[in-house]
Design an enzyme around this catalytic site. Structure first.
Site, short mmCIF file in Angstrom:
data_model
loop_
_atom_site.label_atom_id
_atom_site.label_comp_id
_atom_site.label_asym_id
_atom_site.label_seq_id
_atom_site.Cartn_x
_atom_site.Cartn_y
_atom_site.Cartn_z
N SER A 36 0.97 -1.38 -0.10
CA SER A 36 -0.04 0.09 0.07
C SER A 36 0.37 1.25 0.18
O SER A 36 0.06 2.33 -0.57
CB SER A 36 -1.19 -0.15 1.13
N GLY A 73 -1.95 -4.13 1.20
CA GLY A 73 -1.78 -5.78 2.03
C GLY A 73 -1.12 -6.71 1.20
O GLY A 73 -0.67 -7.85 2.02
N ASN A 101 4.22 -5.58 5.86
CA ASN A 101 2.61 -6.01 6.01
C ASN A 101 3.82 -7.41 6.85
O ASN A 101 3.08 -7.74 7.76
CB ASN A 101 2.13 -6.57 5.24
N ASP A 182 -5.10 7.12 9.37
CA ASP A 182 -4.96 5.90 10.15
C ASP A 182 -3.90 5.92 10.99
O ASP A 182 -3.06 4.74 11.42
CB ASP A 182 -4.65 4.01 9.31
N HIS A 185 0.03 4.76 7.12
CA HIS A 185 0.10 5.95 5.65
C HIS A 185 0.30 7.13 5.43
O HIS A 185 -0.49 7.78 5.96
CB HIS A 185 -0.88 5.00 4.73
#
Length: 213
Positions: A36, A73, A101, A182, A185
């Protein structure tokens, strides 16, 4: 030498010069391959890292295209599963950015390393150079995990002689104003900081590609 004997030589020389010039006129073809952070999570396409980096390089007079092969992801195992078809023939180099991740999911660093190394080897076998973008484990994973994970990237870069950028989120990870809500990011301003810091390494990478032609 008679003129009729000289003409084929002249024609051949002219074609060589023309073809060489045409080859040099082709833009450098790169692929941004990652998760991402590469894909541009929740950002408009024009703000994604590959697009912004391509624009910055062109602004410095470098003829380059950067395809966005980021998948939100994605883990290193997911990247390994798709590396062959996600990077098309004719690609000169890949910016390889994966592993964040893996760390978030607590995947053993040895598995992450194995997957990254396999991707590097596959790309190099195809004659595609690699710029390895490093990642760091989040502090909550503990010092032992962090030490094992963080060592992956510089060690692989050294072993496989790749251009190396130590930390893809450099300048952003600790700055709340450069991240989405969040807290993980980068936002558009964060991408701008990442591109600005990454730019010298990208220029070095492209220079090595051009020198190897």
């Amino acid at each position: 030498m008679a003129l009729k004997d000289f003409l084929p030589f002249l024609f051949g020389l002219t074609m060589t010069i023309v073809l060489s010039a045409a080859a040099r006129a082709e833009p450098v073809s790169l692929v941004g391959f990652g998760d991402s952070l590469m894909a541009g999570y929740q950002l408009p396409p024009e703000d994604a890292f590959p697009t912004r980096l391509e624009k910055a390089l062109k602004g410095k007079g470098i003829d380059v295209t950067i395809a966005n092969a980021g998948v939100s992801g994605d883990t290193t195992s997911g990247g390994l599963a798709r590396i062959d078809w996600s990077v098309p023939e004719g690609t000169d180099g890949v910016i390889l950015e994966l592993g964040a991740n893996d760390a978030l999911r607590g995947i053993p660093p040895e598995e992450t390393r194995k997957n990254l190394e396999a991707m590097i080897v596959r790309l190099k076998k195809r004659g595609i150079a690699v710029l390895l973008a490093g990642m760091m484990a989040p502090p909550n994973m503990g010092p032992d995990y962090g030490e094992r994970f963080n060592a992956i990237y510089p060690e692989l870069a050294k072993e496989h002689d790749t251009v190396f950028y130590p930390f893809f989120l450099d300048g952003v990870v600790t700055e709340a104003g450069l991240k989405l809500e969040d807290g993980m990011h980068p936002n558009g301003e964060g991408i701008a900081v990442m591109v600005d810091r990454f730019l010298p390494t990208a220029e070095t990478f492209i220079r090595t590609l051009q020198e190897g032609e």
